[in-house]
Design a protein around this motif. Sequence first.
Motif, PDB file in Angstrom:
ATOM      1  N   ILE A  64       0.820  -1.209   0.000  1.00 16.70           N
ATOM      2  CA  ILE A  64       0.000   0.000   0.000  1.00 16.70           C
ATOM      3  C   ILE A  64       0.858   1.265   0.000  1.00 16.70           C
ATOM      4  CG2 ILE A  64      -1.568   1.379   1.434  1.00 16.70           C
ATOM      5  CD1 ILE A  64      -2.843  -1.266   2.330  1.00 16.70           C
ATOM      6  N   LYS A  65       1.933   1.266   0.770  1.00 18.65           N
ATOM      7  CA  LYS A  65       2.644   2.523   1.028  1.00 18.65           C
ATOM      8  C   LYS A  65       3.229   3.174  -0.218  1.00 18.65           C
ATOM      9  CE  LYS A  65       5.111   4.899   4.601  1.00 18.65           C
ATOM     10  NZ  LYS A  65       5.737   4.835   5.928  1.00 18.65           N
ATOM     11  N   PRO A  66       3.871   2.450  -1.136  1.00 18.71           N
ATOM     12  CA  PRO A  66       4.395   3.143  -2.323  1.00 18.71           C
ATOM     13  C   PRO A  66       3.309   3.862  -3.120  1.00 18.71           C
ATOM     14  CG  PRO A  66       5.397   0.987  -2.114  1.00 18.71           C
ATOM     15  CD  PRO A  66       4.292   1.035  -1.106  1.00 18.71           C
ATOM     16  N   TRP A  67       2.155   3.243  -3.254  1.00 18.37           N
ATOM     17  CA  TRP A  67       1.050   3.892  -3.973  1.00 18.37           C
ATOM     18  C   TRP A  67       0.703   5.209  -3.276  1.00 18.37           C
ATOM     19  CZ3 TRP A  67      -2.162   2.005  -8.126  1.00 18.37           C
ATOM     20  CH2 TRP A  67      -3.290   2.794  -8.382  1.00 18.37           C
ATOM     21  N   GLU A  68       0.518   5.147  -1.964  1.00 18.28           N
ATOM     22  CA  GLU A  68       0.124   6.336  -1.219  1.00 18.28           C
ATOM     23  C   GLU A  68       1.174   7.437  -1.294  1.00 18.28           C
ATOM     24  OE1 GLU A  68      -2.668   4.306   2.272  1.00 18.28           O
ATOM     25  OE2 GLU A  68      -0.604   4.893   2.723  1.00 18.28           O
ATOM     26  N   VAL A  69       2.431   7.098  -1.038  1.00 18.46           N
ATOM     27  CA  VAL A  69       3.480   8.114  -0.967  1.00 18.46           C
ATOM     28  C   VAL A  69       3.759   8.720  -2.331  1.00 18.46           C
ATOM     29  CG1 VAL A  69       5.919   8.509  -0.483  1.00 18.46           C
ATOM     30  CG2 VAL A  69       4.525   7.185   1.109  1.00 18.46           C
ATOM     31  N   HIS A  70       3.810   7.905  -3.362  1.00 14.67           N
ATOM     32  CA  HIS A  70       4.110   8.457  -4.687  1.00 14.67           C
ATOM     33  C   HIS A  70       2.983   9.371  -5.171  1.00 14.67           C
ATOM     34  CE1 HIS A  70       7.907   6.600  -5.299  1.00 14.67           C
ATOM     35  NE2 HIS A  70       7.447   5.373  -5.216  1.00 14.67           N
ATOM     36  N   TYR A  71       1.731   9.004  -4.917  1.00 18.48           N
ATOM     37  CA  TYR A  71       0.648   9.898  -5.346  1.00 18.48           C
ATOM     38  C   TYR A  71       0.571  11.146  -4.460  1.00 18.48           C
ATOM     39  CZ  TYR A  71      -1.217   7.187  -9.192  1.00 18.48           C
ATOM     40  OH  TYR A  71      -1.362   6.560 -10.408  1.00 18.48           O
ATOM     41  N   GLN A  72       0.922  11.025  -3.193  1.00 22.88           N
ATOM     42  CA  GLN A  72       1.033  12.230  -2.358  1.00 22.88           C
ATOM     43  C   GLN A  72       2.108  13.167  -2.901  1.00 22.88           C
ATOM     44  OE1 GLN A  72       1.910  10.636   1.494  1.00 22.88           O
ATOM     45  NE2 GLN A  72      -0.193  10.004   1.932  1.00 22.88           N
ATOM     46  N   THR A  73       3.226  12.585  -3.290  1.00 23.44           N
ATOM     47  CA  THR A  73       4.318  13.395  -3.828  1.00 23.44           C
ATOM     48  C   THR A  73       3.913  14.041  -5.144  1.00 23.44           C
ATOM     49  OG1 THR A  73       5.907  11.885  -2.797  1.00 23.44           O
ATOM     50  CG2 THR A  73       6.750  13.358  -4.487  1.00 23.44           C
TER      51      THR A  73
ATOM     52  N   PRO B 209      -3.260   5.253 -12.791  1.00 16.09           N
ATOM     53  CA  PRO B 209      -3.812   6.532 -13.278  1.00 16.09           C
ATOM     54  C   PRO B 209      -2.682   7.538 -13.530  1.00 16.09           C
ATOM     55  CG  PRO B 209      -5.085   5.726 -11.422  1.00 16.09           C
ATOM     56  CD  PRO B 209      -3.864   4.861 -11.501  1.00 16.09           C
ATOM     57  N   LEU B 210      -2.678   8.125 -14.709  1.00 22.80           N
ATOM     58  CA  LEU B 210      -1.694   9.149 -15.054  1.00 22.80           C
ATOM     59  C   LEU B 210      -2.347  10.515 -14.846  1.00 22.80           C
ATOM     60  CD1 LEU B 210       0.985  10.127 -16.211  1.00 22.80           C
ATOM     61  CD2 LEU B 210       0.039   9.802 -18.510  1.00 22.80           C
ATOM     62  N   LEU B 211      -1.902  11.207 -13.804  1.00 17.11           N
ATOM     63  CA  LEU B 211      -2.424  12.526 -13.481  1.00 17.11           C
ATOM     64  C   LEU B 211      -1.396  13.566 -13.912  1.00 17.11           C
ATOM     65  CD1 LEU B 211      -3.641  11.764  -9.833  1.00 17.11           C
ATOM     66  CD2 LEU B 211      -4.864  11.385 -11.988  1.00 17.11           C
TER      67      LEU B 211
ATOM     68  N   PRO C 141      -9.272   6.440 -14.528  1.00 15.43           N
ATOM     69  CA  PRO C 141      -8.952   5.031 -14.795  1.00 15.43           C
ATOM     70  C   PRO C 141      -7.444   4.831 -14.947  1.00 15.43           C
ATOM     71  CG  PRO C 141      -9.748   6.086 -16.785  1.00 15.43           C
ATOM     72  CD  PRO C 141      -9.905   7.095 -15.678  1.00 15.43           C
ATOM     73  N   ARG C 142      -7.034   3.582 -15.012  1.00 16.55           N
ATOM     74  CA  ARG C 142      -5.628   3.247 -15.183  1.00 16.55           C
ATOM     75  C   ARG C 142      -5.176   3.523 -16.618  1.00 16.55           C
ATOM     76  NH1 ARG C 142      -4.891  -2.669 -12.529  1.00 16.55           N
ATOM     77  NH2 ARG C 142      -2.683  -2.146 -12.875  1.00 16.55           N
ATOM     78  N   THR C 143      -3.973   4.048 -16.735  1.00 18.86           N
ATOM     79  CA  THR C 143      -3.360   4.341 -18.029  1.00 18.86           C
ATOM     80  C   THR C 143      -2.364   3.237 -18.348  1.00 18.86           C
ATOM     81  OG1 THR C 143      -3.564   6.709 -17.577  1.00 18.86           O
ATOM     82  CG2 THR C 143      -2.038   6.060 -19.328  1.00 18.86           C
ATOM     83  N   PRO C 144      -2.320   2.757 -19.587  1.00 14.08           N
ATOM     84  CA  PRO C 144      -1.384   1.673 -19.930  1.00 14.08           C
ATOM     85  C   PRO C 144       0.068   2.044 -19.634  1.00 14.08           C
ATOM     86  CG  PRO C 144      -3.005   1.958 -21.672  1.00 14.08           C
ATOM     87  CD  PRO C 144      -3.196   3.097 -20.716  1.00 14.08           C
TER      88      PRO C 144
ATOM     89  N   GLN D 236       5.226   5.235 -19.761  1.00 12.72           N
ATOM     90  CA  GLN D 236       6.660   5.219 -20.069  1.00 12.72           C
ATOM     91  C   GLN D 236       7.008   6.318 -21.059  1.00 12.72           C
ATOM     92  OE1 GLN D 236       6.827   1.143 -21.337  1.00 12.72           O
ATOM     93  NE2 GLN D 236       7.796   0.438 -19.438  1.00 12.72           N
ATOM     94  N   GLN D 237       6.192   6.470 -22.085  1.00  8.31           N
ATOM     95  CA  GLN D 237       6.475   7.506 -23.078  1.00  8.31           C
ATOM     96  C   GLN D 237       6.310   8.897 -22.485  1.00  8.31           C
ATOM     97  OE1 GLN D 237       7.785   6.648 -26.116  1.00  8.31           O
ATOM     98  NE2 GLN D 237       8.287   8.837 -26.047  1.00  8.31           N
ATOM     99  N   PHE D 238       5.334   9.060 -21.605  1.00  8.67           N
ATOM    100  CA  PHE D 238       5.167  10.342 -20.925  1.00  8.67           C
ATOM    101  C   PHE D 238       6.418  10.685 -20.128  1.00  8.67           C
ATOM    102  CE2 PHE D 238       4.071  12.433 -16.862  1.00  8.67           C
ATOM    103  CZ  PHE D 238       3.594  13.651 -17.342  1.00  8.67           C
ATOM    104  N   ILE D 239       6.944   9.700 -19.384  1.00 11.56           N
ATOM    105  CA  ILE D 239       8.150   9.927 -18.576  1.00 11.56           C
ATOM    106  C   ILE D 239       9.321  10.297 -19.476  1.00 11.56           C
ATOM    107  CG2 ILE D 239       9.838   8.808 -17.070  1.00 11.56           C
ATOM    108  CD1 ILE D 239       7.503   7.021 -16.067  1.00 11.56           C
TER     109      ILE D 239
END
Length: 581
Positions: free
Chosen positions: A101-110, A158-160, A172-175, A180-183
């Motif tokens: 759970i924690k990586p999801w929470e922390v990365h989206y908080q960041t 989800p790509l925000l 929704p979830r982004t492929p 990767q291309q966005f990054i």
Amino acid sequence: MIKKMKNFLKIFLLIIITSCSSSDMDLEPLNGPTSGTFPASYEEGKMGLFAAYRNLSTLDAASTPMWHVMDNITDIGYARPGTNYTSPITSSLTTTNALAIKPWEVHYQTIARCHAVLDKLDGIAGITEAQKAELGSELRFIRAYCYSQLIELYGDVPLLKASVTLNNANVPRTPVAEIQQFIIDELGAVAPQLPISQSQFGNVRASRIAALMLKARVELYSKQYAAAAVTSKQALDAAAGVYSLTPFNASVNYAGKDHTVGEPDPSNIFGHSGFSNSKEWIWVAEYNINVPGYLHNQQYYAASRLGKGVCYWGPTQNLIDSYEMTDGLSILESPLYDETNPFKDRDPRLDMYAVRPHSRYLGYQFEPNTSFVKINNYWSAGAPTQVANADATNAYRSFSGYLWRKVVDIADFNSTSVSGNSDLGVGIFRLPELLLIYAEAKIELNQLDNSVYDAINQIRTRAKMPLLNPGMSQAKLRKALRYERKVELANDGLRWYDIRRWGIANTVMNGYLYLNRNANNWTKSAITGFDESANPIYNQSQASVYFTTQQVVYKINKDEYWPIPQSEMDANPNLKQNPGY
């Protein structure tokens, strides 16, 4: 400048704490930023930037920064048995597991902290174009890094690209390929706006080399080898004369020897002095013991019992047996290998990065075997004294029989006790990984020129290991590359990603991990060979005579990714769970 950065962060945190403790949350204070007006100036924008960096540092498990947790749920590291750390290696993760759970929470908080500034960047009063480029490029780098971690752990996410509200939160979830291309596009855009180095800030801020390195890593992981080779070469060329490998200090001469000689000490790279002075660090997670909550207990969780730690993490026998001999051959091939003295004449990184029986660690003789009732305490002046051997008798001694040396700094152990709190930095990017990204991309392209050998040999030379033989085939170079990633980057937090992207997790994480908690003697008959990725292949019937085992399970089409947290599934009906959960 580092002190100035820390002061900005401290002020920002105090402002947030003060504003949140107001008895009337509807009133906007006149003497500080609010969610409605923040950021109102370049200085407030910088506070927001520092808060995003700081949030990354909150990503931990068992009070250990996540970068030094991940390898301990693979074939090369082992954690104290328990739900959070045994379930990832037995295909038993659940949607409510705290580790998942924690990586999801922390990365989206960041990411949200990044958007708090990015969304309003153009409207900040009085901001110059240079200041806008500074804030924007670093925040976009942080956001890109967060997404690079999310897709490796969870797959499609989800790509925000801007803040969301309650009205548009069900994204929704982004492929993975689209993210990767966005990054890659983001990092290509911001890299030219960043300085080559941020050494004046202790490398805790994003640099051009960091951006190019992350871009190359994502290209490599997505098997865009031609692009990864170009980007990593661009980064290496720009890094020339600015970044360089730091030689091990004189304690490397203790490698392969026993505790009476001295203590191997890699702190000039991985300790406080290393993070201050080593030129191989490209990006570092910063901690500050003077700021509430801005520290970790990594050293306490890593240290031996006699070092007043709790032995939470340690290398597996699988990793220990992987280390070559000083002639560059495996323990099965080399005439140097002595079964009665198995740590002699090994790759010095075994002792510089890991702790094994008969060595000195944190001022004590390290002996997990109960036959050593008393051991030497080297903290006392003059001759060592004898003390009871808690590292053999404590019920919660090392569960693998080994410990990590990389993650502690003996300078923090000025006596026989340690507070448990530390602000030792944690390295995220360093030059050896960049060299290995370049080498791997070229090997996978079958472009086996001298630059490939040079990239790998720079690392081997620092480790006092022989150069690779020229004229190697693609398969042999691939094996050499995977050996270097395994031993040089051990406990840097990358092994979990490597074994999945190489397609070998199904092999190395199915069957057994081998542990030597009792520090038994063993013979090389326990091993039948090494596979094409430099992993030992065990004779189970023989290995079980010497070692204890941990059964591991890896299910294809399930364990490539972790589950989406159940709380996120409940909150967002547009999310679909990963297969198998």
